[in-house]
Write a protein that holds these residues in place. Structure first.
Motif, short mmCIF file in Angstrom:
data_model
loop_
_atom_site.label_atom_id
_atom_site.label_comp_id
_atom_site.label_asym_id
_atom_site.label_seq_id
_atom_site.Cartn_x
_atom_site.Cartn_y
_atom_site.Cartn_z
N GLY A 49 0.78 -1.23 0.00
CA GLY A 49 0.00 0.00 0.00
C GLY A 49 0.81 1.28 0.00
O GLY A 49 0.27 2.35 0.27
N TYR A 50 2.09 1.20 -0.29
CA TYR A 50 2.93 2.40 -0.26
C TYR A 50 2.40 3.48 -1.19
O TYR A 50 2.25 4.63 -0.78
CB TYR A 50 4.38 2.04 -0.64
N GLU A 51 2.12 3.13 -2.43
CA GLU A 51 1.66 4.12 -3.42
C GLU A 51 0.30 4.71 -3.05
O GLU A 51 0.06 5.88 -3.25
CB GLU A 51 1.57 3.48 -4.81
N GLU A 52 -0.58 3.89 -2.50
CA GLU A 52 -1.93 4.35 -2.19
C GLU A 52 -1.98 5.26 -0.97
O GLU A 52 -2.87 6.09 -0.84
CB GLU A 52 -2.87 3.16 -1.97
N VAL A 53 -1.04 5.10 -0.06
CA VAL A 53 -1.10 5.82 1.21
C VAL A 53 -0.15 7.02 1.25
O VAL A 53 -0.50 8.08 1.77
CB VAL A 53 -0.78 4.84 2.37
N THR A 54 1.05 6.88 0.73
CA THR A 54 2.08 7.89 0.91
C THR A 54 1.78 9.19 0.18
O THR A 54 1.94 10.26 0.77
CB THR A 54 3.44 7.33 0.46
N LEU A 55 1.34 9.12 -1.05
CA LEU A 55 1.07 10.35 -1.80
C LEU A 55 -0.06 11.18 -1.19
O LEU A 55 0.10 12.39 -1.02
CB LEU A 55 0.77 10.03 -3.26
N PRO A 56 -1.20 10.58 -0.81
CA PRO A 56 -2.24 11.41 -0.17
C PRO A 56 -1.79 12.02 1.15
O PRO A 56 -2.14 13.16 1.46
CB PRO A 56 -3.39 10.43 0.04
N LYS A 57 -1.01 11.29 1.93
CA LYS A 57 -0.53 11.84 3.19
C LYS A 57 0.43 13.00 2.96
O LYS A 57 0.37 14.01 3.65
CB LYS A 57 0.14 10.76 4.04
N ALA A 58 1.31 12.86 1.98
CA ALA A 58 2.22 13.95 1.66
C ALA A 58 1.45 15.17 1.14
O ALA A 58 1.81 16.31 1.43
CB ALA A 58 3.25 13.49 0.62
N GLU A 59 0.38 14.93 0.41
CA GLU A 59 -0.43 16.04 -0.07
C GLU A 59 -1.16 16.74 1.08
O GLU A 59 -1.28 17.97 1.09
CB GLU A 59 -1.43 15.54 -1.11
N MET A 60 -1.60 15.99 2.08
CA MET A 60 -2.23 16.60 3.25
C MET A 60 -1.24 17.47 4.01
O MET A 60 -1.58 18.55 4.49
CB MET A 60 -2.81 15.53 4.17
N VAL A 61 0.01 17.01 4.12
CA VAL A 61 1.04 17.81 4.79
C VAL A 61 1.30 19.09 4.00
O VAL A 61 1.45 20.17 4.57
CB VAL A 61 2.33 16.99 4.96
N THR A 62 1.32 18.99 2.67
CA THR A 62 1.54 20.16 1.83
C THR A 62 0.41 21.17 2.01
O THR A 62 0.64 22.37 2.12
CB THR A 62 1.65 19.75 0.35
N TRP A 63 -0.85 20.68 2.05
CA TRP A 63 -1.99 21.56 2.30
C TRP A 63 -1.88 22.24 3.66
O TRP A 63 -2.15 23.43 3.81
CB TRP A 63 -3.32 20.79 2.23
N ALA A 64 -1.47 21.47 4.68
CA ALA A 64 -1.34 22.04 6.03
C ALA A 64 -0.26 23.11 6.05
O ALA A 64 -0.44 24.15 6.70
CB ALA A 64 -1.01 20.92 7.02
N LEU A 65 0.84 22.88 5.37
CA LEU A 65 1.90 23.90 5.33
C LEU A 65 1.44 25.14 4.57
O LEU A 65 1.83 26.25 4.91
CB LEU A 65 3.16 23.31 4.69
N HIS A 66 0.62 24.93 3.55
CA HIS A 66 0.10 26.06 2.78
C HIS A 66 -0.85 26.90 3.64
O HIS A 66 -0.83 28.13 3.59
CB HIS A 66 -0.60 25.57 1.53
N GLU A 67 -1.68 26.24 4.42
CA GLU A 67 -2.67 26.95 5.24
C GLU A 67 -2.06 27.60 6.47
O GLU A 67 -2.65 28.50 7.04
CB GLU A 67 -3.78 25.98 5.67
N TYR A 68 -0.89 27.13 6.89
CA TYR A 68 -0.25 27.68 8.08
C TYR A 68 0.43 28.99 7.72
O TYR A 68 1.42 29.03 7.03
CB TYR A 68 0.78 26.68 8.62
N ARG A 69 -0.14 30.07 8.17
CA ARG A 69 0.45 31.39 7.91
C ARG A 69 0.37 32.22 9.14
O ARG A 69 -0.52 32.27 9.87
CB ARG A 69 -0.29 32.11 6.81
#
Length: 54
Positions: A34-54
């Protein structure tokens, strides 16, 4: 017009950042189930969180 163009560009940016962040991990962890199915969405959630953190 700009309002229609912005969200797809932002989601494409987040997807590319997620791929760039997880590609170095692929040789070591790709064999895990499940590496491909899990890792990319989690990394995208972290990217969204970093974008929203201001």
């Amino acid at each position: 017009m700009r309002g229609q163009l912005w969200p797809p560009l932002l989601s494409d940016f987040f997807a590319s950042v997620s791929r760039e962040a997880t590609n170095p991990l692929k040789p070591k962890y790709d064999r895990l189930y499940g590496y491909e199915e899990v890792t990319l969405p989690k990394a995208e959630m972290v990217t969204w969180a970093l974008h929203e953190y201001r």
